[in-house]
Design an enzyme around this catalytic site. Structure first.
Site, PDB file in Angstrom:
ATOM      1  CG  HIS A 114       4.710  -9.770  -3.227  1.00 31.49           C
ATOM      2  ND1 HIS A 114       5.089  -9.601  -1.916  1.00 31.49           N
ATOM      3  CD2 HIS A 114       4.159  -8.582  -3.595  1.00 31.49           C
ATOM      4  CE1 HIS A 114       4.751  -8.388  -1.513  1.00 31.49           C
ATOM      5  NE2 HIS A 114       4.210  -7.753  -2.514  1.00 31.49           N
ATOM      6  CD  GLU A 137       5.737 -12.681  -0.084  1.00 29.43           C
ATOM      7  OE1 GLU A 137       6.443 -12.255  -1.026  1.00 29.43           O
ATOM      8  OE2 GLU A 137       5.329 -11.938   0.839  1.00 29.43           O
ATOM      9  CG  ASP A 187      -3.815  -9.139   0.018  1.00 24.11           C
ATOM     10  OD1 ASP A 187      -4.468  -8.091   0.167  1.00 24.11           O
ATOM     11  OD2 ASP A 187      -2.689  -9.167  -0.506  1.00 24.11           O
ATOM     12  CG  ASN A 217       8.995 -10.280  -3.161  1.00 23.76           C
ATOM     13  OD1 ASN A 217       7.984  -9.848  -3.728  1.00 23.76           O
ATOM     14  ND2 ASN A 217       8.943 -10.935  -2.015  1.00 23.76           N
TER      15      ASN A 217
HETATM   16  P1  PGA Z   1       2.976  -1.049  -2.832  1.00 24.42           P
HETATM   17  O1  PGA Z   1       2.813  -2.607  -2.688  1.00 24.42           O
HETATM   18  O2  PGA Z   1       1.826  -0.565  -3.649  1.00 24.42           O
HETATM   19  O3  PGA Z   1       2.906  -0.531  -1.414  1.00 24.42           O
HETATM   20  O4  PGA Z   1       4.284  -0.806  -3.476  1.00 24.42           O
HETATM   21  C1  PGA Z   1       2.521  -3.362  -3.806  1.00 24.42           C
HETATM   22  C2  PGA Z   1       2.651  -4.816  -3.466  1.00 24.42           C
HETATM   23  O5  PGA Z   1       3.505  -5.175  -2.631  1.00 24.42           O
HETATM   24  O6  PGA Z   1       1.910  -5.623  -4.045  1.00 24.42           O
END
Ligand code: PGA
Length: 241
Positions: A137, A142, A67, A135
């Protein structure tokens, strides 16, 4: 099929790095999917260290980002293109032009998302590193995202913007949109390695792996993939047994 590997916190990165190294050594033309986010930082540090020791070679590999924020200029330290460069790819021997992601400042982000999707469909990723949000995602898909989504422009949820504001001066500086691989795009990868650490990810991991397959939890789409390895520490895996 999902395989769960639980490691002590200090061993998660080397376990994931080992999976990457085995893939890169065995694939004729490795196609690696890279994720940004705090979870991957020591995975990349381990890979850099092993590269310096001559244990891995990325010169035949191509890397694809999951992304990118929309609207951050090319020099911006938080554009994912730059984050992945600073934290990983510029320290090892990827060839020039072999780290590829959506262009967040394309004049037509919708067309850019389509172009990136076509590129990934033409030759899918071999090994995808993936994190998961609290959450549920995956990438910037999302809760509420259809599992058949393709690469597209999305609005970031308030939660995600807040979580990512730690990398910016203020919440107002966090972009409101991103181009993200869709869930169906991510699932095209031959092997997905989902990495999760810490208690903060425990409920998301439980919902993704043991809960109903539903749009409420984008990570639950992984249950339909034939080759997922989850590497987690005991805190993240605490609700899985
Ligand atoms: P993080 O993010 O590795 O900073 O916990 C993971 C994500 O939100 O996909």
């Amino acid at each position: 099929m999902v395989t769960l590997v639980v490691e002590p916190p200090g061993r998660v990165a080397s376990r994931v790095a080992g999976i990457v190294e085995t893939y890169v050594a065995s694939a004729p033309l490795p196609r690696l999917g890279l994720a940004t986010g705090g979870t991957m930082l020591d995975v990349y540090e381990t890979l850099i260290q092993h590269w310096r020791e001559g244990r891995v070679d990325f010169s035949r590999s191509t890397a694809f980002l999951l992304d990118e924020y929309v609207g951050l200029d090319r020099q911006h330290a938080q554009s994912y293109r730059n984050v992945i460069r600073y934290t990983f790819t510029s320290h090892v021997d990827f060839r020039l032009g072999s780290v590829i992601g959506p262009d967040g400042i394309a004049t037509d982000p919708v067309a850019e998302a389509h172009r990136y999707e076509q590129k990934l469909r033409a030759a899918p990723v071999g090994l995808q590193l993936l994190g998961i949000g609290r959450n549920g995602h995956i990438a910037f898909n999302e809760p509420g995202s259809h599992h058949d989504t393709k690469t597209r422009v999305v609005s970031l949820s308030p939660d995600t913007r807040r979580a990512n504001s730690r990398f910016f001066h203020s919440l107002a500086d966090v972009p409101t949109q991103a181009i993200t691989q869709g869930i169906s795009t991510i699932l095209k990868a031959h092997h997905i390695v989902l990495v999760a650490r810490g208690e903060g990810k425990a409920r998301a991991l439980e919902a993704a792996l043991l809960g109903d397959v539903s749009r409420t939890v984008p990570g639950s789409a992984l249950q339909g993939h034939s080759n997922v390895t989850v590497v987690a520490d005991a805190a993240a895996a605490r609700y899985l047994s």
